[in-house]
Design an enzyme around this catalytic site. Sequence first.
Site, short mmCIF file in Angstrom:
data_model
loop_
_atom_site.label_atom_id
_atom_site.label_comp_id
_atom_site.label_asym_id
_atom_site.label_seq_id
_atom_site.Cartn_x
_atom_site.Cartn_y
_atom_site.Cartn_z
N HIS A 1 -8.72 3.44 -2.82
CA HIS A 1 -7.33 3.13 -2.46
C HIS A 1 -6.72 2.23 -3.53
CE1 HIS A 1 -3.80 2.00 -0.36
NE2 HIS A 1 -4.30 1.14 0.51
N CYS B 1 0.81 -1.23 0.00
CA CYS B 1 0.00 0.00 0.00
C CYS B 1 0.84 1.27 0.00
CB CYS B 1 -0.91 0.05 1.22
SG CYS B 1 -1.87 -1.43 1.44
N CYS C 1 -0.28 2.89 6.54
CA CYS C 1 0.00 1.52 6.96
C CYS C 1 0.19 0.68 5.70
CB CYS C 1 -1.15 0.95 7.80
SG CYS C 1 -2.71 0.79 6.92
#
Lengths: 377, 339
Positions: free
Chosen positions: A333, A90, A363
């Site tokens: 996302h 991510c 994160c």
Amino acid sequence: MSEAYIVDYVRSPFTFAKKGALANVRPEALGAHVVRALLDKAGVPGDEIEDIVWACAFQEGEQGLNLGRVVGLEAGLPVTTCGMTINRWCGSALQAVQAAAGMLKMGAGDAFVAGGTECTSRVPMMGFNLLPPPGWTQEQVDAYVTVGLSAEIIAKEHNVSREEQDLFAHNSHQKALSAQRGGRFDAEIAPYDTGDGVVDKDGCIKDTSLKKMAMLKPAFLKGGTVTAATASPFTDGSAAVLVCGDDFLKRHDLRPLARIVSFAVSGCEPGKMGLGPIESSRKALKRAGMTIADMGVIEMNEAFSAQAEASRRALDIDPDILNMDGGAIALGHPLGATGARLVGKCATLLHRENKRYGLATQCMGGGMGIAMVLEAA
Amino acid sequence: MDAAARHDGPPLPALLAGDNEIAGNSEASLRDIGDGLALFEIHRKMNSFDPAVQDMLEETLARAGRGFRALILANGSDRAFSAGADLNHFLGLIERADFDGLTRFIRRGQELFQAMKYAPVPVVAAVSGVALGGGCEFALHADAIVADAGARFGLPEAKLGVLPAWGGCTQMLLRAQAQPAVSGPLAPAGAVFDLILHGWVSGSAAKAREKGFLRDGDAIVEAGGDVFAAARARAIELADGYSPPDKPLITIAGHSGWLGLMQPAYGMGYAGRLTETDLRIGGAVADVLTGGPEGEYLWRVSEDDLMRRELEALVALCRTVETRERMAHFLKTGEPLHN
């Protein structure tokens, strides 16, 4: 030694995977679109770009051919501009910005495009061939891969109730909606023409109600508290920032948005990956010689309400300066793109809000955190 | 004689009523339908498989290449090509704890379907109505399928507490691995795993083609068309110069792949959408599709290797209370039990 600056920022609209308007767009096409738009906006010639430092979390299939190189070629950059692809899940694109800045600061180039793409419609999260180490137990696989469960664990351990998670997500949508209606995304979004029409707006933002959200069933754990509404959706999207050094700025008479002050990554338990921003932000702030109180703007990724709220509390972040135009729960996302959006947004907000310092943090699956401190330039 | 005329022949009802039986018993028949073609017909409720049907299939395959040059599987029913193993027979074996008998019944099914696949003559399945479970596996082992547009294919064994064990897992994996769109060491197995774990049944032949039950060489006959005539034409087409397929090697992903297949299944389990029983069955299916615990990444194994796993997994599941409950409940109510 040159400083590293964020000069400009552009992204594609972010739309739902599979059902969204960009579902049929190939990753290199979306990436190339964003790179071209960025260079046009900044007025920088492509042949002066040292490298396309690109990010993508699931580098398989269409995303598996060193996407950064393919994006550069498809964007029409000269063959002399190089291209690479970074993976830190991510946080890949935030890492891409750092990689560019790191090269720049060691004198290995003075202009880079850093960003990333994730076309989740075309290469699903976890890819087509999930092949964990065969010696791992199911629990280890869950901890590494099943991020929804990590949000449940964090919600429980950090006492983030269902109502608080819903409220956090609702706020994210309301902030994003307000920004959308107020035209505050217009400067950052490069509309994409799919051939079936021009996509110029984010597709995941919803004017939903807390009442509706309260009716949703838990998505990851029976009897749990995390729902589809308090998790960031699967998304297609791409984002890029221009990272340059002092000489380049002077040569092209460019005014940067922000200077990169510090950077840090950190690790934590894989099964509690959502807490990643806490330690990484602390490290980055310490390296900058600052505290959270010095920050005027903070962009923290919202993988899940539960982890974002738990991290916000642990870092003592004022909600008013956090994700001012909404976060990933509302915007979506696209894993490989999000980090560049956070850095670009943070740099842009420093100017809009007339603040000096900002923090971008995320994160990352597998139990990791990443953070960057910026100073308005 | 032109091609169209040569492919013409008596309609199926006339053939099934005709004095053309080469061999037969109370449950199935082998018929000579002219042109060197033979017809294997099951004639029992939902055309399910019991040992007598297996007897006649064995007899049929023993004659392949001597008495006929192509075989058609058809029965004239609009409802069922075959609904699979006879559940009364199956559950009876389990309830008598006759696991040796169960093993023999399943192994014999595997051996017969394999013998059919590698028979010296081509086999064409003419599918109308449902081809479910063992009935679907029967069709999957044919050289070609000609399906009515409304035909429904599926491997819903998991809903009855078991897994496809007459080569269904194996043949579907082979089909998936042959599709260029689903590439990689695990992706084809993933597609098959989802179908079997959720007991997916197609609403139409076209949907079955999308999911890999039908291959490129298989035909779908639009509503009102003559499925049998099309199957007959296909059988004649295949008969000239026919040689049986080569035995394939199947690439497995090993235990790493097992973890990969099971990760989303466990996720559904945590969310309360799959039960412990579902996960046990899923684990068994994943075991077959990835080559079992001792399987190694990118090893190549035979159909026999995977079918041995199908058999062992099925018998192990049949020893559990939950599988017996699922099967008994279905026989009693016609509805699946989600225990």
